[in-house]
Design a protein around this motif. Structure first.
Motif, PDB file in Angstrom:
ATOM      1  N   GLU A 257      -3.816 103.700  47.260  1.00  0.00           N
ATOM      2  CA  GLU A 257      -4.766 104.340  48.169  1.00  0.00           C
ATOM      3  C   GLU A 257      -4.413 104.057  49.622  1.00  0.00           C
ATOM      4  N   PHE A 258      -4.571 105.082  50.455  1.00  0.00           N
ATOM      5  CA  PHE A 258      -4.260 104.962  51.886  1.00  0.00           C
ATOM      6  C   PHE A 258      -5.564 104.932  52.684  1.00  0.00           C
ATOM      7  N   MET A 259      -5.647 104.059  53.682  1.00  0.00           N
ATOM      8  CA  MET A 259      -6.810 104.053  54.580  1.00  0.00           C
ATOM      9  C   MET A 259      -6.339 103.826  56.008  1.00  0.00           C
ATOM     10  N   GLU A 260      -6.724 104.734  56.877  1.00  0.00           N
ATOM     11  CA  GLU A 260      -6.432 104.522  58.298  1.00  0.00           C
ATOM     12  C   GLU A 260      -7.284 103.369  58.827  1.00  0.00           C
ATOM     13  N   ARG A 261      -6.887 102.819  59.957  1.00  0.00           N
ATOM     14  CA  ARG A 261      -7.626 101.685  60.521  1.00  0.00           C
ATOM     15  C   ARG A 261      -9.128 101.985  60.661  1.00  0.00           C
ATOM     16  N   ASP A 262      -9.464 103.160  61.219  1.00  0.00           N
ATOM     17  CA  ASP A 262     -10.877 103.494  61.410  1.00  0.00           C
ATOM     18  C   ASP A 262     -11.633 103.489  60.084  1.00  0.00           C
ATOM     19  N   ALA A 263     -10.968 103.950  59.027  1.00  0.00           N
ATOM     20  CA  ALA A 263     -11.637 104.023  57.719  1.00  0.00           C
ATOM     21  C   ALA A 263     -12.062 102.621  57.287  1.00  0.00           C
ATOM     22  N   ILE A 264     -11.151 101.658  57.454  1.00  0.00           N
ATOM     23  CA  ILE A 264     -11.474 100.287  57.046  1.00  0.00           C
ATOM     24  C   ILE A 264     -12.510  99.674  57.985  1.00  0.00           C
ATOM     25  N   GLU A 265     -12.306  99.881  59.281  1.00  0.00           N
ATOM     26  CA  GLU A 265     -13.199  99.255  60.260  1.00  0.00           C
ATOM     27  C   GLU A 265     -14.634  99.754  60.086  1.00  0.00           C
ATOM     28  N   GLY A 363       1.060 116.038  61.252  1.00  0.00           N
ATOM     29  CA  GLY A 363       0.592 117.386  61.591  1.00  0.00           C
ATOM     30  C   GLY A 363      -0.908 117.407  61.867  1.00  0.00           C
ATOM     31  N   VAL A 364      -1.671 116.694  61.039  1.00  0.00           N
ATOM     32  CA  VAL A 364      -3.135 116.663  61.207  1.00  0.00           C
ATOM     33  C   VAL A 364      -3.497 116.081  62.578  1.00  0.00           C
ATOM     34  N   LYS A 365      -2.800 115.022  62.957  1.00  0.00           N
ATOM     35  CA  LYS A 365      -3.115 114.391  64.242  1.00  0.00           C
ATOM     36  C   LYS A 365      -2.741 115.328  65.405  1.00  0.00           C
ATOM     37  N   GLU A 366      -1.618 116.024  65.263  1.00  0.00           N
ATOM     38  CA  GLU A 366      -1.212 116.968  66.334  1.00  0.00           C
ATOM     39  C   GLU A 366      -2.232 118.110  66.453  1.00  0.00           C
ATOM     40  N   ILE A 367      -2.655 118.628  65.307  1.00  0.00           N
ATOM     41  CA  ILE A 367      -3.643 119.723  65.330  1.00  0.00           C
ATOM     42  C   ILE A 367      -4.949 119.203  65.945  1.00  0.00           C
ATOM     43  N   GLY A 368      -5.322 117.992  65.566  1.00  0.00           N
ATOM     44  CA  GLY A 368      -6.534 117.372  66.129  1.00  0.00           C
ATOM     45  C   GLY A 368      -6.466 117.277  67.645  1.00  0.00           C
ATOM     46  N   ALA A 372      -9.006 119.170  69.963  1.00  0.00           N
ATOM     47  CA  ALA A 372      -9.904 118.120  70.469  1.00  0.00           C
ATOM     48  C   ALA A 372     -10.874 117.618  69.404  1.00  0.00           C
ATOM     49  N   PHE A 373     -10.351 117.346  68.188  1.00  0.00           N
ATOM     50  CA  PHE A 373     -11.226 116.678  67.222  1.00  0.00           C
ATOM     51  C   PHE A 373     -10.604 115.362  66.757  1.00  0.00           C
ATOM     52  N   LYS A 374     -11.495 114.429  66.409  1.00  0.00           N
ATOM     53  CA  LYS A 374     -11.049 113.140  65.858  1.00  0.00           C
ATOM     54  C   LYS A 374     -11.093 113.232  64.337  1.00  0.00           C
ATOM     55  N   SER A 375     -10.095 112.657  63.690  1.00  0.00           N
ATOM     56  CA  SER A 375     -10.138 112.635  62.225  1.00  0.00           C
ATOM     57  C   SER A 375      -9.914 111.222  61.716  1.00  0.00           C
ATOM     58  N   VAL A 376     -10.614 110.916  60.616  1.00  0.00           N
ATOM     59  CA  VAL A 376     -10.403 109.646  59.923  1.00  0.00           C
ATOM     60  C   VAL A 376      -9.811 110.002  58.566  1.00  0.00           C
ATOM     61  N   CYS A 377      -8.588 109.531  58.314  1.00  0.00           N
ATOM     62  CA  CYS A 377      -7.892 109.949  57.088  1.00  0.00           C
ATOM     63  C   CYS A 377      -7.789 108.794  56.101  1.00  0.00           C
ATOM     64  N   GLY A 379      -7.349 108.251  51.390  1.00  0.00           N
ATOM     65  CA  GLY A 379      -7.323 108.985  50.127  1.00  0.00           C
ATOM     66  C   GLY A 379      -6.307 108.484  49.136  1.00  0.00           C
ATOM     67  N   HIS A 380      -6.118 109.336  48.118  1.00  0.00           N
ATOM     68  CA  HIS A 380      -5.333 108.960  46.948  1.00  0.00           C
ATOM     69  C   HIS A 380      -3.859 109.267  47.245  1.00  0.00           C
ATOM     70  N   ALA A 381      -3.245 108.391  48.056  1.00  0.00           N
ATOM     71  CA  ALA A 381      -1.911 108.674  48.577  1.00  0.00           C
ATOM     72  C   ALA A 381      -0.887 108.829  47.459  1.00  0.00           C
ATOM     73  N   GLY A 382      -1.065 108.082  46.375  1.00  0.00           N
ATOM     74  CA  GLY A 382      -0.120 108.174  45.266  1.00  0.00           C
ATOM     75  C   GLY A 382      -0.048 109.577  44.684  1.00  0.00           C
ATOM     76  N   ASP A 383      -1.132 110.328  44.828  1.00  0.00           N
ATOM     77  CA  ASP A 383      -1.159 111.730  44.372  1.00  0.00           C
ATOM     78  C   ASP A 383      -0.861 112.706  45.508  1.00  0.00           C
ATOM     79  N   GLY A 384      -0.539 112.218  46.681  1.00  0.00           N
ATOM     80  CA  GLY A 384      -0.350 113.099  47.836  1.00  0.00           C
ATOM     81  C   GLY A 384      -1.661 113.726  48.294  1.00  0.00           C
ATOM     82  N   ASN A 385      -2.778 113.105  47.899  1.00  0.00           N
ATOM     83  CA  ASN A 385      -4.118 113.680  48.134  1.00  0.00           C
ATOM     84  C   ASN A 385      -4.789 112.963  49.325  1.00  0.00           C
ATOM     85  N   LEU A 386      -4.761 113.644  50.476  1.00  0.00           N
ATOM     86  CA  LEU A 386      -5.269 113.019  51.703  1.00  0.00           C
ATOM     87  C   LEU A 386      -6.626 113.623  52.074  1.00  0.00           C
ATOM     88  N   HIS A 387      -7.666 112.782  52.133  1.00  0.00           N
ATOM     89  CA  HIS A 387      -8.971 113.248  52.602  1.00  0.00           C
ATOM     90  C   HIS A 387      -8.995 113.127  54.128  1.00  0.00           C
TER      91      HIS A 387
END
Ligand code: FAD
Length: 467
Positions: A257-265, A363-368, A372-377, A379-387
């Motif tokens: 599982e992958f969690m960005e810093r914001d997700a954990i914090e 790509g998600v961060k560049e689009i963000g 002008a939107f913030k995203s917290v990413c 998810g199930h990285a082993g499946d390539g499944n990013l929330h």
């Protein structure tokens, strides 16, 4: 499609099928509230009537009456869905499966179980573990979601990376069709080459083709040992890149599982865990290995370490007590709740071939940045499944309603261009409906609409979803 409004006579006739005490009438505003929403954003729709039948025979009579009178029916499990599938967008009847909650049989000889759809996923998992058996699909909502909802969304979860998703464990189902017929979809066997696979057609159909009233699952032996570690990375993209490298080293973790810093914090704050992270830690991987033999797991862990050493990682935490493992899992399972408690948000359930994860994240961060939107990413990285949780924060309502959908389209186009698609496990439901043409072509949509028409000629079952 034009639907009729429920008359008082029809309301009485429908309530009489199940007994009035199991119907929630429009006069009961408080009782209705629970059924106006699921876990999707802040959406609310008021049904005209909620019915809580006990079995397929009652559901069949309800469906016949609604079919005859062209009344919309929205099946509902626990209402934890994230694409708005259980919302009664056209009013009519919400058909709750909460009283179909029996584990009918656990068949230890054949490693099978027969259950009703209103059983909570975790309750079922614990019941089979008590017999030394395992039902692996475990959405992070497993403590509250129902098995029927899991089938309807073809739900996944952290353990899907090794064990597969809900659809991989279903052998057979009893369903009530929109026209009221009750049928089984297959047979209780591990191999079946007899005609089209109706079982798999119904799975993931998001309550639009039939109401699931019984499920026959296959089970596997329970792997009693596991090892859980939390690995901090100094660059988000490296955490994503490490995922495919672990598989390339010949290891299949039971969760990755992958969690960005914001997700954990945010989640640590939400749960009051007080986790401290080094300033330069940008993302984490939660890795679990499981099996029957602890020595073999340690050997696999060594190979995982060898892979991780080639990246810029911080100090790896290996959970050495059950409590520590539970805390790490609680952290991961609560990210969605933590984000929701912070702000209005939209959750996108993107999925790409796992080696493309770093490209997707960048790509998600560049689009963000462009929109002008913030995203917290996470998810199930082993499946390539990013929330991708897009946070409203102080974005204006106008930008949120009008500009953001263009940004979401760009994210989805990127997924498709990388060989992925727009939903891995949450379904299309109501909220992803405007985007379905990005992932499916006209031929695919024509076939799917034809199937819907065949099952539900009057379009009364869960209208307004998928198409
Ligand atoms: C915090 C959180 C974490 C989550 N984590 C995950 C995760 O890791 N993986 C994942 O896949 N999902 C996850 N989800 C999403 C959600 O929990 C799943 O989609 C779950 O399977 C929905 O089950 P439910 O019983 O709540 O269904 P509901 O939300 O009630 O309904 C979902 C859909 O199923 C249909 N439906 C329900 N029961 C039946 C039935 N018996 N017959 C026909 N149609 C039916 C409904 O019409 C609707 O379209 C998460 C949600 C939350 C809130």
């Amino acid at each position: 499609m034009e639907f009729n409004i429920l008359t008082p006579e029809l309301t009485r006739a429908l309530a009489a099928i199940i007994g009035e005490e199991y119907a929630v009438l429009p006069t009961d505003a408080e009782g209705m509230q629970h059924y106006t929403h699921d876990e999707t954003e802040d959406l609310r729709y008021m049904p005209e009537l909620v019915l809580k039948p006990k079995n397929a025979a009652e559901i069949s009579r309800i469906m016949r009456l609604c079919h005859e009178n062209i009344i919309p029916v929205t099946p509902r499990g626990a209402g934890t869905g994230l694409s708005g599938g259980a919302l009664a967008v056209h009013g009519g009847v919400v058909l709750s499966t909460e009283r179909l909650n029996a584990i009918i049989q656990i068949d230890e000889q054949n490693l099978q179980a027969t259950v009703e759809p209103g059983v909570i996923t975790q309750v079922f998992q614990e019941a089979v573990i008590a017999r030394g058996l395992y039902y692996p699909p475990d959405p992070s909502s497993r403590g509250s979601c129902f098995l029927g909802g899991n089938l309807s969304e073809s739900s996944g979860g952290p353990r899907a990376v090794k064990y597969g998703v809900t659809k991989d464990y279903v052998l057979n189902m009893e369903v009530v069709l929109p026209t009221g017929e009750i049928t089984w979809t297959g047979a209780n066997v591990l191999k079946n080459a007899t005609g089209y696979n109706l079982t798999q057609l119904l799975i993931g159909s998001e309550g639009t083709l039939g109401v699931i009233t019984k499920i026959v699952f296959r089970l596997i032996p329970y792997p009693p040992q596991n090892l859980v570690m939390l690995v901090p990375f100094r660059k988000e993209e490296e955490a994503c890149a490490a995922v495919s490298r672990i598989f390339m080293a010949g290891i299949v973790p039971s969760a990755l599982e992958f969690m960005e810093r914001d997700a954990i914090e945010w989640t640590s704050r939400y749960l009051g865990l007080g986790m401290v992270m080094a300033e330069d830690e940008r993302a984490h991987l939660l890795i679990e290995l499981d099996g029957n033999d602890m020595d073999l797991l340690y050997k696999d862990a060594e190979r995982v370490y060898e892979v991780l050493e080639t990246f810029d990682v911080g100090e790896i935490l290996v959970a050495d007590t059950e409590k520590q493992k539970e805390d790490l899992w609680r952290l991961r399972r609560n990210v969605g709740h933590a984000v929701k408690s912070n702000s209005i948000y939209k959750e996108e359930d993107t999925v790409v071939p796992r080696a493309q994860l770093p490209v997707l994240l960048r790509g998600v961060k560049e689009i963000g940045e462009r929109y002008a939107f913030k995203s917290v990413c996470y998810g199930h990285a082993g499946d390539g499944n990013l929330h991708i949780n897009i946070v409203k924060g102080d974005m204006s309502d106008d930008d949120w309603d009008n500009k953001l959908p263009e940004g979401i389209k760009e994210i989805f186009r990127l997924c498709v261009s990388l060989g992925g698609t727009i939903s891995g496990e949450h379904g299309i439901g109501l909220v992803q409906r405007p985007y379905i043409g990005i992932a499916l072509n006209e031929v695919q949509l024509y076939l799917m609409r034809g199937i819907k028409q065949l099952f539900d000629p009057r379009g009364i079952l869960n209208p307004g979803k998928i198409f």
